[in-house]
Design a protein around this motif. Structure first.
Motif, PDB file in Angstrom:
ATOM      1  N   ARG A 188       0.872  -1.254   0.081  1.00 30.10           N
ATOM      2  CA  ARG A 188       0.024  -0.012   0.001  1.00 30.10           C
ATOM      3  C   ARG A 188       0.904   1.407  -0.025  1.00 30.10           C
ATOM      4  NH1 ARG A 188      -4.066  -1.920   4.502  1.00 30.10           N
ATOM      5  NH2 ARG A 188      -5.329  -3.481   3.093  1.00 30.10           N
ATOM      6  N   GLN A 219       2.187   1.572  -3.452  1.00 27.21           N
ATOM      7  CA  GLN A 219       1.139   2.136  -4.371  1.00 27.21           C
ATOM      8  C   GLN A 219       0.830   3.584  -4.208  1.00 27.21           C
ATOM      9  OE1 GLN A 219      -2.134  -0.610  -3.414  1.00 27.21           O
ATOM     10  NE2 GLN A 219      -1.522  -1.883  -4.994  1.00 27.21           N
ATOM     11  N   ARG A 220       0.951   4.115  -2.919  1.00 32.76           N
ATOM     12  CA  ARG A 220       0.686   5.632  -2.667  1.00 32.76           C
ATOM     13  C   ARG A 220       1.645   6.390  -3.330  1.00 32.76           C
ATOM     14  NH1 ARG A 220       0.267   4.791   3.221  1.00 32.76           N
ATOM     15  NH2 ARG A 220      -1.511   3.396   3.344  1.00 32.76           N
TER      16      ARG A 220
END
Length: 95
Positions: free
Chosen positions: A7, A10-11
């Protein structure tokens, strides 16, 4: 633990891609701004030079105590400024 890293990764990718897209958009706006700058310059210059040319022609062919060149210079600048204002207002409405 692996999901958190995924995550986070991805950010990071999303934020970098957003920055790149924003930079491309701003670069395009810079060129548009330079184009508008040139258009405004020519929209003032052309009427001014045309009016000066007419004034010089009148001064050489007509005897007068007034300087037509000077009067038409001011008229040309005023017309050019109005013309530039018109184009800027028109471009501002389209954005």
């Amino acid at each position: 633990m692996a999901k958190r890293r995924l995550r986070s990764f991805q950010r990071q990718i999303a934020s970098k891609s957003d920055r790149k897209l924003k930079a491309r958009k701003e670069r395009k706006n810079i060129w548009q701004g330079l184009g508008m700058f040139g258009m405004v310059g020519w929209s003032v210059t052309v009427p001014t030079l045309l009016c000066i040319s007419l004034g010089v022609w009148i001064d050489t062919h007509v005897q007068s105590k007034y300087s037509w060149t000077l009067m038409l210079l001011f008229i040309g600048v005023a017309l050019g400024c109005f013309n530039a204002w018109y184009w800027i207002a028109k471009e501002s409405e389209s954005d």
